[in-house]
Design an enzyme around this catalytic site. Structure first.
Site, PDB file in Angstrom:
ATOM      1  N   TYR A  31     -16.847  27.893   2.996  1.00 26.02           N
ATOM      2  CA  TYR A  31     -17.033  27.064   4.183  1.00 26.02           C
ATOM      3  C   TYR A  31     -15.871  26.098   4.360  1.00 26.02           C
ATOM      4  O   TYR A  31     -15.013  25.972   3.486  1.00 26.02           O
ATOM      5  CB  TYR A  31     -18.359  26.309   4.118  1.00 26.02           C
ATOM      6  CG  TYR A  31     -18.398  25.126   3.170  1.00 26.02           C
ATOM      7  CD1 TYR A  31     -18.401  25.299   1.785  1.00 26.02           C
ATOM      8  CD2 TYR A  31     -18.424  23.822   3.655  1.00 26.02           C
ATOM      9  CE1 TYR A  31     -18.440  24.206   0.924  1.00 26.02           C
ATOM     10  CE2 TYR A  31     -18.464  22.725   2.794  1.00 26.02           C
ATOM     11  CZ  TYR A  31     -18.470  22.926   1.432  1.00 26.02           C
ATOM     12  OH  TYR A  31     -18.500  21.855   0.584  1.00 26.02           O
ATOM     13  N   ARG A  50      -6.605  26.371   4.099  1.00 29.75           N
ATOM     14  CA  ARG A  50      -7.507  26.255   2.946  1.00 29.75           C
ATOM     15  C   ARG A  50      -8.624  27.290   3.031  1.00 29.75           C
ATOM     16  O   ARG A  50      -9.045  27.857   2.014  1.00 29.75           O
ATOM     17  CB  ARG A  50      -8.080  24.835   2.851  1.00 29.75           C
ATOM     18  CG  ARG A  50      -8.953  24.656   1.618  1.00 29.75           C
ATOM     19  CD  ARG A  50      -9.352  23.210   1.392  1.00 29.75           C
ATOM     20  NE  ARG A  50     -10.263  22.732   2.429  1.00 29.75           N
ATOM     21  CZ  ARG A  50     -10.727  21.489   2.499  1.00 29.75           C
ATOM     22  NH1 ARG A  50     -10.348  20.583   1.611  1.00 29.75           N
ATOM     23  NH2 ARG A  50     -11.562  21.130   3.455  1.00 29.75           N
ATOM     24  N   ARG A  98     -29.824  44.031  -1.830  1.00 30.54           N
ATOM     25  CA  ARG A  98     -29.462  43.106  -2.903  1.00 30.54           C
ATOM     26  C   ARG A  98     -28.838  43.834  -4.089  1.00 30.54           C
ATOM     27  O   ARG A  98     -29.470  44.673  -4.725  1.00 30.54           O
ATOM     28  CB  ARG A  98     -30.691  42.298  -3.372  1.00 30.54           C
ATOM     29  CG  ARG A  98     -30.293  41.213  -4.366  1.00 30.54           C
ATOM     30  CD  ARG A  98     -31.480  40.431  -4.900  1.00 30.54           C
ATOM     31  NE  ARG A  98     -31.026  39.400  -5.832  1.00 30.54           N
ATOM     32  CZ  ARG A  98     -30.703  39.637  -7.105  1.00 30.54           C
ATOM     33  NH1 ARG A  98     -30.820  40.855  -7.595  1.00 30.54           N
ATOM     34  NH2 ARG A  98     -30.263  38.658  -7.875  1.00 30.54           N
ATOM     35  N   HIS A 100     -25.447  42.724  -6.941  1.00 31.29           N
ATOM     36  CA  HIS A 100     -24.384  41.749  -7.184  1.00 31.29           C
ATOM     37  C   HIS A 100     -23.028  42.226  -6.672  1.00 31.29           C
ATOM     38  O   HIS A 100     -22.280  41.456  -6.076  1.00 31.29           O
ATOM     39  CB  HIS A 100     -24.257  41.435  -8.686  1.00 31.29           C
ATOM     40  CG  HIS A 100     -25.364  40.596  -9.221  1.00 31.29           C
ATOM     41  ND1 HIS A 100     -26.684  40.947  -9.144  1.00 31.29           N
ATOM     42  CD2 HIS A 100     -25.342  39.386  -9.853  1.00 31.29           C
ATOM     43  CE1 HIS A 100     -27.436  40.016  -9.699  1.00 31.29           C
ATOM     44  NE2 HIS A 100     -26.643  39.044 -10.135  1.00 31.29           N
ATOM     45  N   LYS A 146     -13.625  26.579  -1.762  1.00 29.85           N
ATOM     46  CA  LYS A 146     -14.682  25.814  -1.093  1.00 29.85           C
ATOM     47  C   LYS A 146     -15.878  26.747  -0.899  1.00 29.85           C
ATOM     48  O   LYS A 146     -16.121  27.279   0.199  1.00 29.85           O
ATOM     49  CB  LYS A 146     -14.155  25.236   0.234  1.00 29.85           C
ATOM     50  CG  LYS A 146     -14.886  23.965   0.664  1.00 29.85           C
ATOM     51  CD  LYS A 146     -14.098  23.200   1.707  1.00 29.85           C
ATOM     52  CE  LYS A 146     -14.906  22.130   2.413  1.00 29.85           C
ATOM     53  NZ  LYS A 146     -15.495  21.102   1.572  1.00 29.85           N
ATOM     54  N   GLU A 184     -12.649  14.873  -9.674  1.00 31.17           N
ATOM     55  CA  GLU A 184     -12.882  14.466  -8.279  1.00 31.17           C
ATOM     56  C   GLU A 184     -14.295  13.936  -8.163  1.00 31.17           C
ATOM     57  O   GLU A 184     -14.975  13.742  -9.177  1.00 31.17           O
ATOM     58  CB  GLU A 184     -12.651  15.652  -7.343  1.00 31.17           C
ATOM     59  CG  GLU A 184     -13.562  16.837  -7.632  1.00 31.17           C
ATOM     60  CD  GLU A 184     -13.344  18.027  -6.700  1.00 31.17           C
ATOM     61  OE1 GLU A 184     -12.824  17.846  -5.590  1.00 31.17           O
ATOM     62  OE2 GLU A 184     -13.736  19.139  -7.092  1.00 31.17           O
ATOM     63  N   LEU A 208     -11.130  20.511  -5.589  1.00 27.93           N
ATOM     64  CA  LEU A 208     -10.912  21.014  -4.240  1.00 27.93           C
ATOM     65  C   LEU A 208      -9.665  20.333  -3.667  1.00 27.93           C
ATOM     66  O   LEU A 208      -9.556  19.101  -3.727  1.00 27.93           O
ATOM     67  CB  LEU A 208     -12.114  20.696  -3.349  1.00 27.93           C
ATOM     68  CG  LEU A 208     -11.962  21.344  -1.972  1.00 27.93           C
ATOM     69  CD1 LEU A 208     -12.377  22.807  -2.048  1.00 27.93           C
ATOM     70  CD2 LEU A 208     -12.748  20.617  -0.921  1.00 27.93           C
TER      71      LEU A 208
HETATM   72  N1  PMP Z   1     -13.871  17.586  -3.243  1.00 27.07           N
HETATM   73  C1  PMP Z   1     -15.046  18.171  -2.941  1.00 27.07           C
HETATM   74  C2  PMP Z   1     -15.842  18.783  -4.053  1.00 27.07           C
HETATM   75  C3  PMP Z   1     -15.497  18.205  -1.615  1.00 27.07           C
HETATM   76  O1  PMP Z   1     -16.667  18.802  -1.312  1.00 27.07           O
HETATM   77  C4  PMP Z   1     -14.715  17.595  -0.596  1.00 27.07           C
HETATM   78  C5  PMP Z   1     -15.133  17.663   0.846  1.00 27.07           C
HETATM   79  N2  PMP Z   1     -16.387  17.178   1.122  1.00 27.07           N
HETATM   80  C6  PMP Z   1     -13.516  16.963  -0.955  1.00 27.07           C
HETATM   81  C7  PMP Z   1     -13.111  17.008  -2.288  1.00 27.07           C
HETATM   82  C8  PMP Z   1     -12.654  16.305   0.091  1.00 27.07           C
HETATM   83  O2  PMP Z   1     -11.976  17.251   0.880  1.00 27.07           O
HETATM   84  P1  PMP Z   1     -11.580  16.928   2.385  1.00 27.07           P
HETATM   85  O3  PMP Z   1     -10.656  15.754   2.340  1.00 27.07           O
HETATM   86  O4  PMP Z   1     -10.893  18.159   2.851  1.00 27.07           O
HETATM   87  O5  PMP Z   1     -12.836  16.614   3.132  1.00 27.07           O
END
Ligand code: PMP
Length: 292
Positions: A31, A50, A98, A100, A146, A184, A208
Site C-alpha cells: 500500500y 516507493r 487458497r 500460499h 510497505k 523507526e 520504511l
Molecule cells: N515507518 C512506518 C512503519 C510507516 O508506516 C510510515 C508511514 N505511516 C513511516 C515510517 C513514514 O513514512 P511516510 O513519511 O512516507 O509517511
C-alpha cells in the site's frame, strides 16, 4: 464517500471484494499513503517510486504506468471536497483458491483507493510535543516493503495507546557484539538531535523509507543543518536533546517524553521549531510550483 476499486469509482457501500482475496487471506499486498495539499498529491513521483519498490519486493507486477496512476489519483481527489486529503492506495495479488504459492497462471491484482480529509496535528501536539514508549522491534527483515500485513505494527502501536502515548519507538536487538539500535516508529520515522546535529537511521531493510524522512533530509541539506545518517544506538536515543517523529499524516512532531521521562528539556526544542517551519515553507513552495 466515493472509492476506486478495480477500474471503477463507486460509493464505499457498494464496494465489494471476494473473501478469497489474497489481501484478506494472507495479507498479500502492498500500500501507499499519499498526502494531498490544496488538491494536489504531494511528492507523487516519490510515492509511486516507493510503490514500485514494494511491488518488486513482493514480486507483483505494477498494474499501471505512473501516468495512469496519476490520472486515477487526480480523479479520486476531484471527487472529494476537502482541500487537504490523504489517499490510501492498496494492491493485492488478487482472488484465487487458497494456496500460499502465487496463483499460476497469475490472476489480476485487486486495486483499491480511498481518500479521507487530512487532519493536521492538533495544536496541543504541536506546542507540547508527544509522549512515546519504546518496545522491541519484533517485525520481519523486510520493513522497507510497505506491506499491508501490518499485524506487528498494529500490536506495537497499541502498546503506545495502552500507555497513553502517541507512538512506539522500535528497538532492534543487535547481533553478537553489536548493541541495540533504533529503527523507526510503529508508523513513523524517528530522528535524534544531539548538540545541534540531526541524526537519522540509514534507509535499509529494517525501516520504511519515509517520504517525509527524505524531505527532512533534503531540507537539512538545503539549509545547512548539520546532519548525519548512521545507525543510532539505543543509549543515544535516551541521551537525545530532542527526538522528532515524521510521517505523511503527522508531518513533523517533537517527542517530549520517552518511557515516562522528559526528552531534553521536556519541551519541543530549537531543531523541531526550525524543521517544522521549513517543512511548512517547503510544502508551500512545492504547491506554488505545482499550480504554475
Ligand atoms: N515507518 C512506518 C512503519 C510507516 O508506516 C510510515 C508511514 N505511516 C513511516 C515510517 C513514514 O513514512 P511516510 O513519511 O512516507 O509517511
Amino acid at each position: 464517500m466515493t472509492i476506486y476499486l478495480n477500474g471503477e469509482f463507486m460509493p464505499i457501500e457498494e464496494a465489494k471484494i471476494s473473501v478469497l482475496d489474497r489481501g484478506f487471506i494472507f495479507g498479500d499486498g502492498v500500500y501507499e499513503v499519499i498526502p494531498v495539499y490544496s488538491r494536489r498529491a504531494f511528492r507523487l513521483t516519490e510515492h509511486l517510486r516507493r510503490l514500485q519498490h514494494s511491488l518488486d519486493g513482493i514480486r507483483l507486477a505494477n498494474p499501471h504506468s505512473d501516468g495512469v496512476w496519476a490520472s486515477i489519483i487526480n480523479e479520486l481527489i476531484a471527487r472529494h471536497e476537502a482541500q487537504d486529503q490523504y489517499l490510501y492506495l492498496h494492491i493485492t495479488r488478487g482472488v484465487a483458491k487458497r494456496d500460499h504459492a502465487f496463483p499460476n497462471p497469475p490472476v489480476g491484482p485487486t486495486v483499491f483507493m480511498m481518500s479521507n480529509p487530512l487532519l493536521i496535528a492538533p495544536a496541543d501536539q504541536l506546542h507540547n510535543g508527544v509522549a512515546c514508549i519504546t518496545a522491541p522491534d519484533n517485525r520481519w527483515l523486510r520493513c522497507d516493503i510497505k506491506a499491508i500485513a501490518l499485524l506487528p505494527n498494529v500490536l506495537l502501536r497499541q502498546i503506545a495507546v495502552d500507555a497513553g502515548c502517541a507512538e512506539t519507538i522500535l528497538i532492534r536487538s543487535g547481533s553478537n557484539n553489536e548493541s541495540s539500535f533504533m529503527t523507526e516508529g510503529a508508523a513513523s520515522n524517528i530522528f535524534v538531535v544531539k548538540s545541534g546535529k540531526l541524526f537519522a537511521p540509514p534507509k535499509d531493510n529494517l525501516m520504511l523509507p519515509g517520504i517525509t524522512y527524505d524531505v527532512i533530509l533534503e531540507i537539512a541539506v538545503a539549509n545547512g543543518i548539520p546532519h548525519e545518517v548512521r545507525k543510532i544506538g539505543v543509549a543515544e536515543v535516551f541521551a537525545a536533546d530532542e527526538l522528532l517523529l515524521t510521517s505523511s499524516t503527522k508531518e513533523v512532531l517533537a517527542i517530549t517524553q520517552l518511557d515516562g521521562k522528559p526528552v531534553g528539556t521536556g519541551k519541543p526544542g530549537a531543531m523541531f521549531a526550525r524543521l517544522h517551519k521549513l517543512y511548512q515553507d517547503f510544502k508551500r513552495d512545492v504547491m506554488r510550483q505545482n499550480n504554475q
